[in-house]
Write an enzyme that holds these catalytic residues in place. Structure first.
Site, PDB file in Angstrom:
ATOM      1  CG  HIS A  86     -22.582  10.656 -15.248  1.00  0.00           C
ATOM      2  ND1 HIS A  86     -22.017  11.744 -14.629  1.00  0.00           N
ATOM      3  CD2 HIS A  86     -23.306  10.013 -14.306  1.00  0.00           C
ATOM      4  CE1 HIS A  86     -22.378  11.751 -13.360  1.00  0.00           C
ATOM      5  NE2 HIS A  86     -23.159  10.718 -13.138  1.00  0.00           N
ATOM      6  CG  ASN A 100     -30.962   9.688 -31.946  1.00  0.00           C
ATOM      7  OD1 ASN A 100     -30.984  10.506 -32.850  1.00  0.00           O
ATOM      8  ND2 ASN A 100     -32.050   9.094 -31.492  1.00  0.00           N
TER       9      ASN A 100
END
Length: 183
Positions: A86, A100
């Site tokens: 998710h 990132n």
């Protein structure tokens, strides 16, 4: 010869520029597979035939992998999703180069208050699992946002944001060892 955005994204994972065939082989990883389709959808305008096809394929993988990242989102080269699961990014958010983003992250719009709007995230930002970044705020360059942090304020360059609400600590090499294979 210049490298494509997809090649630069995949470079972040391997530290090597890959051929198209090598990139396709790496697409067994859900996070890389999603980036592949996202970047292809971003290359083509929404009303074009290829744009529609790529967005349809991308929608399938949004549902399959749990990534809610839209082609309209401005994302710099060297984008890296460390894990799959998710993930929600508002389509109006802006994300810099060599960023990132881990699983469970939410980058969201605030609908009221002094920070009504969406975040702008700088270059070389590492966002840990389950972090929430919300509102019209600016995250500087070389920033580490710790796992489970709640960030609803500007974060200056060279900082670490930790906790809920986030506490900001200045650190010159905030993302050293966290962001590898920079382009």
């Amino acid at each position: 010869m210049g490298h494509s955005t997809i090649q630069k994204d995949f470079y972040r994972e391997s530290g090597k520029y890959l051929s198209h065939f090598q990139i396709l082989k790496k697409c067994f990883s859900p996070n890389l597979h999603y980036i592949y389709w996202l970047r292809n959808a971003q290359k083509h305008s929404k009303p074009s035939l290829l744009g529609k096809i790529y967005r349809l394929i991308l929608r399938h993988y949004q549902i399959k992998y749990g990534f809610q990242i839209y082609p309209e989102t401005e994302i710099g080269e060297g984008f890296y999703l460390g894990h799959w699961g998710h993930l929600v990014i508002n389509p109006k958010a802006k994300i810099g180069k060599n960023c990132n983003i881990a699983q469970g992250v939410t980058i969201a719009q605030a609908n009221r208050g002094k920070n009504e709007g969406v975040p702008i995230i700088g270059n070389e930002v590492w966002i840990g699992p389950n972090a929430v970044i919300v509102g019209k705020i600016t995250i500087g360059n070389n920033v580490l946002i710790a796992p489970n942090a709640y960030v609803n304020m500007d974060i200056p360059d060279n900082s670490i944001a930790l906790g809920n609400p986030a506490v900001i600590t200045s650190k010159m090499n905030a993302t050293e060892g966290y962001i590898n294979n920079k382009i």
